[in-house]
Design a protein around this motif. Sequence first.
Motif, mmCIF file in Angstrom:
data_model
loop_
_atom_site.group_PDB
_atom_site.id
_atom_site.type_symbol
_atom_site.label_atom_id
_atom_site.label_comp_id
_atom_site.label_asym_id
_atom_site.label_seq_id
_atom_site.Cartn_x
_atom_site.Cartn_y
_atom_site.Cartn_z
ATOM 1 N N VAL A 110 0.840 -1.192 0.000
ATOM 2 C CA VAL A 110 0.000 0.000 0.000
ATOM 3 C C VAL A 110 0.879 1.247 0.000
ATOM 4 O O VAL A 110 2.021 1.225 0.482
ATOM 5 C CB VAL A 110 -0.930 0.040 1.232
ATOM 6 C CG1 VAL A 110 -1.839 -1.180 1.267
ATOM 7 C CG2 VAL A 110 -0.137 0.155 2.536
ATOM 8 N N SER A 111 0.369 2.341 -0.546
ATOM 9 C CA SER A 111 1.028 3.627 -0.311
ATOM 10 C C SER A 111 0.688 4.059 1.107
ATOM 11 O O SER A 111 -0.368 3.718 1.645
ATOM 12 C CB SER A 111 0.590 4.664 -1.348
ATOM 13 O OG SER A 111 -0.812 4.822 -1.373
ATOM 14 N N TRP A 112 1.611 4.787 1.725
ATOM 15 C CA TRP A 112 1.504 5.121 3.158
ATOM 16 C C TRP A 112 1.762 6.615 3.294
ATOM 17 O O TRP A 112 2.895 7.056 3.455
ATOM 18 C CB TRP A 112 2.538 4.300 3.933
ATOM 19 C CG TRP A 112 2.427 4.378 5.422
ATOM 20 C CD1 TRP A 112 3.102 5.225 6.255
ATOM 21 C CD2 TRP A 112 1.600 3.567 6.261
ATOM 22 N NE1 TRP A 112 2.750 4.987 7.552
ATOM 23 C CE2 TRP A 112 1.832 3.972 7.587
ATOM 24 C CE3 TRP A 112 0.694 2.537 6.013
ATOM 25 C CZ2 TRP A 112 1.187 3.384 8.674
ATOM 26 C CZ3 TRP A 112 0.058 1.944 7.085
ATOM 27 C CH2 TRP A 112 0.301 2.372 8.406
ATOM 28 N N LEU A 113 0.701 7.412 3.200
ATOM 29 C CA LEU A 113 0.853 8.848 3.011
ATOM 30 C C LEU A 113 0.232 9.626 4.163
ATOM 31 O O LEU A 113 -0.847 9.297 4.646
ATOM 32 C CB LEU A 113 0.192 9.265 1.699
ATOM 33 C CG LEU A 113 0.620 8.446 0.460
ATOM 34 C CD1 LEU A 113 -0.167 8.881 -0.758
ATOM 35 C CD2 LEU A 113 2.120 8.576 0.223
ATOM 36 N N MET A 114 0.948 10.697 4.570
ATOM 37 C CA MET A 114 0.472 11.567 5.643
ATOM 38 C C MET A 114 0.806 13.011 5.285
ATOM 39 O O MET A 114 1.848 13.283 4.681
ATOM 40 C CB MET A 114 1.131 11.202 6.980
ATOM 41 C CG MET A 114 0.804 9.819 7.503
ATOM 42 S SD MET A 114 1.621 9.447 9.070
ATOM 43 C CE MET A 114 0.834 10.637 10.159
ATOM 44 N N GLY A 115 -0.067 13.920 5.676
ATOM 45 C CA GLY A 115 0.211 15.339 5.508
ATOM 46 C C GLY A 115 -0.107 15.854 4.114
ATOM 47 O O GLY A 115 -0.414 15.091 3.197
ATOM 48 N N PRO A 116 -0.002 17.173 3.927
ATOM 49 C CA PRO A 116 -0.375 17.786 2.659
ATOM 50 C C PRO A 116 0.593 17.510 1.508
ATOM 51 O O PRO A 116 0.220 17.591 0.343
ATOM 52 C CB PRO A 116 -0.417 19.280 2.993
ATOM 53 C CG PRO A 116 0.526 19.432 4.161
ATOM 54 C CD PRO A 116 0.387 18.165 4.947
ATOM 55 N N ASP A 117 1.845 17.196 1.819
ATOM 56 C CA ASP A 117 2.846 16.920 0.781
ATOM 57 C C ASP A 117 3.630 15.676 1.178
ATOM 58 O O ASP A 117 4.803 15.746 1.555
ATOM 59 C CB ASP A 117 3.780 18.132 0.616
ATOM 60 C CG ASP A 117 4.741 17.973 -0.547
ATOM 61 O OD1 ASP A 117 4.446 17.163 -1.455
ATOM 62 O OD2 ASP A 117 5.793 18.644 -0.535
ATOM 63 N N PRO A 118 3.004 14.490 1.086
ATOM 64 C CA PRO A 118 3.600 13.288 1.676
ATOM 65 C C PRO A 118 4.780 12.698 0.915
ATOM 66 O O PRO A 118 5.558 11.941 1.473
ATOM 67 C CB PRO A 118 2.427 12.307 1.683
ATOM 68 C CG PRO A 118 1.570 12.750 0.539
ATOM 69 C CD PRO A 118 1.682 14.250 0.514
ATOM 70 N N GLY A 119 4.923 13.011 -0.383
ATOM 71 C CA GLY A 119 6.010 12.412 -1.149
ATOM 72 C C GLY A 119 5.794 10.925 -1.362
ATOM 73 O O GLY A 119 4.674 10.429 -1.325
ATOM 74 N N PHE A 120 6.903 10.194 -1.550
ATOM 75 C CA PHE A 120 6.825 8.755 -1.816
ATOM 76 C C PHE A 120 6.970 7.968 -0.522
ATOM 77 O O PHE A 120 7.930 8.153 0.229
ATOM 78 C CB PHE A 120 7.924 8.334 -2.785
ATOM 79 C CG PHE A 120 7.982 6.842 -3.026
ATOM 80 C CD1 PHE A 120 7.234 6.263 -4.038
ATOM 81 C CD2 PHE A 120 8.772 6.027 -2.228
ATOM 82 C CE1 PHE A 120 7.271 4.888 -4.258
ATOM 83 C CE2 PHE A 120 8.818 4.652 -2.430
ATOM 84 C CZ PHE A 120 8.067 4.087 -3.454
#
Length: 212
Positions: free
Chosen positions: A89-99
């Motif tokens: 899975v992608s694991w993203l947090m915040g407004p600009d999570p990146g890779f």
Amino acid sequence: MSEIVDELNRLHRQVGVRQVEAGEARTVLLRRTYDAEIADVWDAVTSPERIGRWFLPVSGEFKVGGRYQLEGQAGGEILTCDEPTRLRVSWLMGPDPGFSEVELRLTPEGDERTVFELEHVAVFPPEFWDRFGPGAVGVGWDGALLGLRMHLAGGGMSREEAEAWQVSDEGKEFSTRSGQLWGEAYAASGADEGVVAATTAATVAFYTGAES
């Protein structure tokens, strides 16, 4: 406390570097064996109801291409789901999570044991990695895998109990020892001794509430 230390010692930790399209990614790998059949472990890490019992409440569309959201934590897209051996899975947090991606890999070891691997691959902001190193995410994953072990054994803590435990003396000792072990893994990857000492101290201070 000896049981908690034993639990931490059951984990193999590895720190590395990988090139991805977004740039140079850091990797943290955790591996341990659970005394549970692979079908049970797979269900525990993919069933929304069970995930909420050992990790966090989760909502979303649970299929490849669907999106999920952990309450108060990461969210993203389900990229790969090969039952019962692989989930990515992608694991993203915040407004600009990146890779950032997390992959789980399960391998049966006989009928009643399962080798569990979790690999988190992310392009971290340099200032974040330089300050905390791998323990910043590694300590959290150590705690999650402790929760999974308790759940698979038929136990576990409520969310309120887990939050209270984290700030208890035992919880702080767990975070301290976990941070030290991630420091050892970082050193084994070839990191400078001074960098390891500084990032380990910063990680332990953050997780134990001693950060200034």
